[in-house]
Structures are given as C-alpha cells and as structure tokens.
Design a protein around this motif. Structure first.
Motif, mmCIF file in Angstrom:
data_model
loop_
_atom_site.group_PDB
_atom_site.id
_atom_site.type_symbol
_atom_site.label_atom_id
_atom_site.label_comp_id
_atom_site.label_asym_id
_atom_site.label_seq_id
_atom_site.Cartn_x
_atom_site.Cartn_y
_atom_site.Cartn_z
ATOM 1 N N ASP A 1 29.788 -14.064 -43.491
ATOM 2 C CA ASP A 1 30.477 -14.837 -42.445
ATOM 3 C C ASP A 1 29.554 -15.197 -41.288
ATOM 4 O OD1 ASP A 1 30.200 -12.366 -41.263
ATOM 5 O OD2 ASP A 1 32.345 -11.992 -40.995
ATOM 6 N N LYS A 2 28.283 -14.740 -41.350
ATOM 7 C CA LYS A 2 27.294 -15.096 -40.329
ATOM 8 C C LYS A 2 26.366 -16.222 -40.811
ATOM 9 C CE LYS A 2 28.416 -11.845 -37.338
ATOM 10 N NZ LYS A 2 28.971 -12.167 -36.001
ATOM 11 N N LEU A 3 26.582 -16.697 -42.035
ATOM 12 C CA LEU A 3 25.731 -17.762 -42.568
ATOM 13 C C LEU A 3 26.257 -19.105 -42.062
ATOM 14 C CD1 LEU A 3 25.194 -16.548 -46.243
ATOM 15 C CD2 LEU A 3 23.912 -15.970 -44.183
ATOM 16 N N THR A 4 25.853 -19.452 -40.867
ATOM 17 C CA THR A 4 26.347 -20.667 -40.208
ATOM 18 C C THR A 4 26.116 -21.905 -41.051
ATOM 19 O OG1 THR A 4 25.797 -19.635 -38.099
ATOM 20 C CG2 THR A 4 26.239 -22.002 -38.071
ATOM 21 N N TYR A 5 24.969 -21.960 -41.724
ATOM 22 C CA TYR A 5 24.594 -23.153 -42.488
ATOM 23 C C TYR A 5 24.810 -22.985 -43.987
ATOM 24 C CZ TYR A 5 22.503 -24.434 -38.049
ATOM 25 O OH TYR A 5 22.320 -24.723 -36.716
ATOM 26 N N GLY A 6 25.453 -21.882 -44.385
ATOM 27 C CA GLY A 6 25.736 -21.676 -45.803
ATOM 28 C C GLY A 6 24.509 -21.295 -46.597
ATOM 29 N N ILE A 7 24.457 -21.781 -47.829
ATOM 30 C CA ILE A 7 23.368 -21.405 -48.732
ATOM 31 C C ILE A 7 22.407 -22.566 -48.962
ATOM 32 C CG2 ILE A 7 24.706 -19.644 -49.933
ATOM 33 C CD1 ILE A 7 25.144 -21.698 -52.203
ATOM 34 N N ALA A 8 21.167 -22.198 -49.270
ATOM 35 C CA ALA A 8 20.160 -23.167 -49.709
ATOM 36 C C ALA A 8 20.057 -23.050 -51.221
ATOM 37 C CB ALA A 8 18.808 -22.863 -49.055
ATOM 38 N N VAL A 9 20.122 -24.160 -51.939
ATOM 39 C CA VAL A 9 20.259 -24.140 -53.385
ATOM 40 C C VAL A 9 19.000 -24.646 -54.076
ATOM 41 C CG1 VAL A 9 21.674 -24.908 -55.324
ATOM 42 C CG2 VAL A 9 22.737 -24.542 -53.094
ATOM 43 N N GLU A 10 18.489 -23.822 -55.009
ATOM 44 C CA GLU A 10 17.387 -24.248 -55.864
ATOM 45 C C GLU A 10 17.960 -25.015 -57.062
ATOM 46 O OE1 GLU A 10 14.277 -23.883 -55.074
ATOM 47 O OE2 GLU A 10 14.635 -22.655 -53.300
ATOM 48 N N GLN A 11 17.089 -25.538 -57.914
ATOM 49 C CA GLN A 11 17.548 -26.377 -59.014
ATOM 50 C C GLN A 11 18.528 -25.644 -59.932
ATOM 51 O OE1 GLN A 11 16.959 -29.743 -59.453
ATOM 52 N NE2 GLN A 11 18.608 -29.429 -60.945
ATOM 53 N N LEU A 12 18.263 -24.372 -60.201
ATOM 54 C CA LEU A 12 19.154 -23.610 -61.065
ATOM 55 C C LEU A 12 20.549 -23.507 -60.442
ATOM 56 C CD1 LEU A 12 19.783 -21.929 -63.519
ATOM 57 C CD2 LEU A 12 18.677 -19.964 -62.425
ATOM 58 N N ASP B 1 22.280 -26.722 -60.954
ATOM 59 C CA ASP B 1 22.768 -26.833 -62.332
ATOM 60 C C ASP B 1 24.123 -26.151 -62.505
ATOM 61 O OD1 ASP B 1 20.454 -28.188 -62.938
ATOM 62 O OD2 ASP B 1 19.437 -26.464 -63.834
ATOM 63 N N LEU B 2 24.360 -25.107 -61.718
ATOM 64 C CA LEU B 2 25.654 -24.420 -61.772
ATOM 65 C C LEU B 2 26.759 -25.248 -61.136
ATOM 66 C CD1 LEU B 2 24.877 -20.706 -60.750
ATOM 67 C CD2 LEU B 2 24.901 -21.705 -63.018
ATOM 68 N N GLY B 3 26.347 -26.139 -60.217
ATOM 69 C CA GLY B 3 27.335 -26.930 -59.490
ATOM 70 C C GLY B 3 27.379 -26.608 -58.016
ATOM 71 N N LEU B 4 26.451 -25.739 -57.555
ATOM 72 C CA LEU B 4 26.374 -25.401 -56.128
ATOM 73 C C LEU B 4 25.621 -26.482 -55.372
ATOM 74 C CD1 LEU B 4 25.498 -21.606 -56.514
ATOM 75 C CD2 LEU B 4 27.684 -22.537 -55.726
ATOM 76 N N GLN B 5 25.875 -26.579 -54.064
ATOM 77 C CA GLN B 5 25.202 -27.550 -53.207
ATOM 78 C C GLN B 5 24.731 -26.880 -51.924
ATOM 79 O OE1 GLN B 5 27.674 -30.977 -52.418
ATOM 80 N NE2 GLN B 5 28.080 -31.381 -54.592
ATOM 81 N N ASP B 6 23.684 -27.472 -51.323
ATOM 82 C CA ASP B 6 23.217 -26.978 -50.036
ATOM 83 C C ASP B 6 24.367 -26.984 -49.032
ATOM 84 O OD1 ASP B 6 20.556 -26.589 -50.781
ATOM 85 O OD2 ASP B 6 20.036 -28.680 -50.412
ATOM 86 N N GLY B 7 24.477 -25.885 -48.295
ATOM 87 C CA GLY B 7 25.517 -25.802 -47.274
ATOM 88 C C GLY B 7 26.811 -25.179 -47.754
ATOM 89 N N ASP B 8 26.934 -24.937 -49.079
ATOM 90 C CA ASP B 8 28.137 -24.279 -49.590
ATOM 91 C C ASP B 8 28.291 -22.889 -48.969
ATOM 92 O OD1 ASP B 8 28.872 -26.364 -51.207
ATOM 93 O OD2 ASP B 8 28.212 -25.456 -53.084
ATOM 94 N N GLN B 9 29.532 -22.474 -48.803
ATOM 95 C CA GLN B 9 29.829 -21.126 -48.337
ATOM 96 C C GLN B 9 30.469 -20.359 -49.494
ATOM 97 O OE1 GLN B 9 29.229 -19.872 -45.294
ATOM 98 N NE2 GLN B 9 28.878 -21.665 -43.979
ATOM 99 N N ILE B 10 29.747 -19.374 -50.042
ATOM 100 C CA ILE B 10 30.307 -18.524 -51.097
ATOM 101 C C ILE B 10 30.993 -17.344 -50.407
ATOM 102 C CG2 ILE B 10 29.807 -17.095 -53.111
ATOM 103 C CD1 ILE B 10 27.394 -18.846 -53.675
ATOM 104 N N TYR B 11 32.292 -17.271 -50.541
ATOM 105 C CA TYR B 11 33.037 -16.249 -49.792
ATOM 106 C C TYR B 11 33.677 -15.190 -50.700
ATOM 107 C CZ TYR B 11 37.269 -18.802 -51.162
ATOM 108 O OH TYR B 11 38.279 -19.398 -51.878
ATOM 109 N N ALA B 12 33.680 -15.421 -52.001
ATOM 110 C CA ALA B 12 34.297 -14.450 -52.917
ATOM 111 C C ALA B 12 33.691 -14.573 -54.308
ATOM 112 C CB ALA B 12 35.814 -14.663 -52.986
ATOM 113 N N VAL B 13 33.829 -13.525 -55.092
ATOM 114 C CA VAL B 13 33.428 -13.511 -56.503
ATOM 115 C C VAL B 13 34.641 -13.075 -57.317
ATOM 116 C CG1 VAL B 13 31.953 -12.438 -58.231
ATOM 117 C CG2 VAL B 13 31.004 -12.993 -55.985
ATOM 118 N N ASN B 14 35.010 -13.902 -58.292
ATOM 119 C CA ASN B 14 36.199 -13.619 -59.105
ATOM 120 C C ASN B 14 37.440 -13.403 -58.240
ATOM 121 O OD1 ASN B 14 34.519 -13.729 -61.366
ATOM 122 N ND2 ASN B 14 34.159 -11.530 -61.362
#
Length: 443
Positions: free
Chosen positions: A138-149, A152-165
């Motif tokens: 919740d401190k990741l103001t700018y979300g995630i930085a995404v490499e090519q892999l 390929d999963l469908g993630l994008q720069d700036g996405d906020q991953i907040y849960a798993v399953n």
C-alpha cells in the motif's frame, strides 16, 4: 576477475561448512555405535591427491583438491570408494556390516539430520539477528514496473497488485513467492485505474523465470535526480538535484526503468532530455557516456517506506522454522515438477557456477547465511533421494533388508553402487555442461 573470485570463495566457504557438518553427522553416528571410520575428508581426494592430511586415532582426516563434496570412509561399508577388499574377509565387530540394520540406518541418516538441523538453526539466528525488511504494497505509490515476462502475463507498468488468489497481501515480496509458481491455478488480483482484474499465473512460470534470469516485476518509481557526479555529462549539461526527467529525444516515459532501457540506444551520443524543474519544463542536451550513463543517480525515495521487522528469540524460532519448512516444501514441489516434465531441467538445474552467481560479487553476510541455510536444506533433501550411492539409496536398501529380515547380497549392493555412481556422474556432467552453456550465453 575479482568478482568471480569473490563468488567462488563464498560458494566454497558455504560448501565447506555444509559438507564438513554433513559428514560429521555420519562420523558421529558411526562412532556412537563403535564403528571404525577410516577417513574423514572435506572435498574429494580424487586419484589420491590431497591438499592436507593427518591421522588421529584410527581415522585419517584431510582436505581433497576437488571441491564437489566430501566423504567419510566407514569400515565394512560398500560406498563411493567401491573398495571391496574388506568385504572378502569375515565381518569384524567394529565394521558397519556387523551392526544391526537400525544402527546402520541411523548412521546413513546422520548427515541428513545434521543438515536439516543446521538449516533450521541458521534461519532462526538469521531472523533473530537481521530481522526482515519489507516493502508494504500500500506504499507503492507508482505501482509496479513490468519487465517483458510480466507484460506477457498481462501486467502493465503502474498496476497495483493487492491480492493473490483473492487473498489480500501485505508486502511486495509476497507477489513472487516460489509457491505461486510451483502450484497450478494461481492468479493475481490487480487494480488498474478503475478496473479490477485477475491475471492468471501460468503453470510454466518457473521455467520462464529461469529462462529470463531476471525479475518479471519491480517497484515502479519516477526518474528523479538525486545526486550528480561532478564534471560528468549531467553536471556539464546543467541537470540539478530534484529534476524529474520525462523524455529522451521527444519520446516520453513515466518511470525510471523505462528511461534506463531507452538510454541504452544512445551510447556516446547527444540526446535531448526533457525535465521538469519546479513549475518549469526544460529541454537539455546531454551527451551520454560510452556505457550510456549520464552521471546521476535516481532518487529511490520509495525505500524510505520499507518496514524493518524485528523479532524476539522465541518469535525467531517460529519464523526461522517456518522459513525452513517453506524452503523444503518449495524444493520438493519443484522436484516433482521436474520429474513430471513440467519444468525444463536445462533451465531450472544449477551447478557450482550457477550457485556461485547466487552469492553475488560482493560478500554480504546476510545473503551468505540465507543461501547457506537454503543449501543445507536442499542438500538434506537431495541426499534423501532413493538413488544408489546417495544416503537415500542406502536407506532404501536397509528398509528392504528389514522387510526381508536378511542382508542383501553384497555383489548386488556393489553393482547397485556402481550404477548409482554412473547416474550421479552423468548428472554432474549434465549440470556442469548446462552451467557452462548458460555462462557462454550471458557473455
């Protein structure tokens, strides 16, 4: 050259600790039951060449030249030395073969037990001394930085991953726990603007990560100048602390990792750099150095939002034991995927070169002890596999002896030991070759 030596030194040091204590486990158990131990060697004295040796009592202690393991030579036992001279004589009371099967079982399990205890012990002390550094999601103001892999999963720069399953996560490291890549049917819950998405984690994710040899995501941060090297390109062009870069030659970017990749196209060339300074937008002409650097460091202010967790000794026992369990569980799951063909062995199996690279070119004790604990538990698991010549192979034959209520034929045991040695040597050649192939690919 120096970096390679540091990596090799760390690996050899860790291996020396693990092998010595593993073999001591066999040695101590043998001596407890009055079994004679003829040799105790760290590393192999292949072809009889030894770096060092001395004799104390009935045992010869030494260091071999080949740093791929070690051994204890137990009297009256068919082992990797394939020495059958003693077996042609009547059993002596101080020989391995003269002892009850349950005693011989304990001797064979001695090294594995010590490695498990050592791994758990290191994890407990490591947790108690160093604690844990975590980055809250919740401190990741700018979300995630995404490499090519990750893309390929469908993630994008700036996405906020907040849960798993659908289960909320607290810290960034929970996004890439090995268990997520070793089990099937997992997904990420992602917030993208106003959208709430589910991104599936593919079953071959562990293979893809091994193939890419890099992270698939990182923490996103803007490209903000922190410090500038005097008289370097950025300083000469007038770049200032606090400037926020947003374009290279009119190609805009949002995050530092995007800037880092794009500047590689302009090695030793002049570029027009767009930057925001306060309320002003400026365009500066900067010549990049030969290595595509400008001479400034990025402001990694997000690091200030990390949480340092410290635990009392009682808590550390629970945390360290749990880390040990997770390490063993992840390796067992990975091995099951390897055997079932769901993981490509050329991508997932690592030998001495691969292990040395995990330690890194700087000697960091925190990382050294973490890897040593992990390797101790992996060594315990691998030695328990029911392959002749490994401890697990001997245990398998002893179980068969207990069921049949009579010793197995010594000639059969000798042949099985040879087969086991051939399997292990073939595996070693494959792993070494794979390591060298990967190394060549990286050059």
């Amino acid at each position: 050259m120096i970096n390679g030596l540091v990596m090799a030194a760390q690996m050899i040091c860790a291996l020396a600790i693990l092998v010595t204590l593993h073999e001591w486990g066999h040695f101590a158990a043998a001596r407890m039951f009055g079994i004679k131990v003829e040799k105790f060697y760290l590393f192999f004295d292949a072809w009889g060449f030894k770096l060092f040796k001395f004799k104390k009592g009935e045992t010869e202690y030494g260091i071999g030249w080949l740093p791929l393991g070690g051994y204890v030579k137990i009297a009256g036992m068919i082992d990797e030395s394939l020495d059958t001279e003693q077996l042609n004589k009547a059993p002596e009371p101080w020989e391995f073969r003269s002892k009850p099967a349950w005693q011989r079982m304990i001797v064979m399990l001695g090294g594995i037990i010590v490695n498990v205890i050592l791994g758990v012990f290191i994890f407990i002390l490591h947790t108690w001394y160093y604690g844990e550094t975590k980055v809250p999601v919740d401190k990741l103001t700018y979300g995630i930085a995404v490499e090519q892999l990750g893309k390929d999963l469908g993630l994008q720069d700036g996405d906020q991953i907040y849960a798993v399953n659908d289960k909320k996560i607290t810290y960034f490291d929970e996004i890439s726990k090995p268990l997520l890549f070793l089990k099937s049917g997992n997904h990420y819950n992602v917030k993208r603007g106003e959208q709430d998405l589910k991104i599936k984690i593919p079953d071959d994710m562990i293979d893809k990560l091994s193939d890419k040899r890099s992270k698939f995501i990182d923490i996103a941060m803007p490209c903000v100048v922190d410090s500038i090297m005097p008289k370097d390109s950025a300083d000469k062009a007038g770049l200032k602390k606090g400037d926020k870069l947003f374009s290279l030659n009119d190609t805009t970017f949002e995050f530092f990792h995007q800037f880092s990749k794009r500047k590689l196209n302009y090695s030793n060339k002049k570029v027009k750099v767009g930057t925001i300074r306060g309320n002003d937008t400026l365009y500066l002409t900067i010549r990049l150095n030969k290595d595509a650097t400008m001479g400034f460091s990025n402001d990694i202010f997000y690091i200030k939002d990390t949480v340092q967790l410290h635990y009392g000794f009682t808590q550390s026992i629970s945390k360290g034991t749990n880390k040990s369990y997770e390490t063993l569980r992840d390796n067992i799951l990975g091995f099951k995927k390897l055997i079932s063909g769901k993981i490509n062995p050329t991508k997932s199996m690592q030998g001495p070169i691969g292990i040395a690279s995990m330690f890194g070119s700087d000697w960091v004790w925190e990382r050294f002890w973490t890897l040593t604990a992990m390797l101790s538990l992996i060594l315990a698991f691998m030695n328990l596999l029911p392959i002749p010549a490994l401890d697990g192979g001997h245990v398998m034959f002893l179980i068969a002896e207990m069921i049949m209520r009579k010793p197995l034929n010594e000639k059969f045991m000798h042949v099985m030991q040879i087969i086991g040695m051939v399997i292990l040597l073939s595996l070693m050649v494959f792993i070494f070759g794979n390591d060298i192939y990967r190394l060549i690919q990286r050059l």
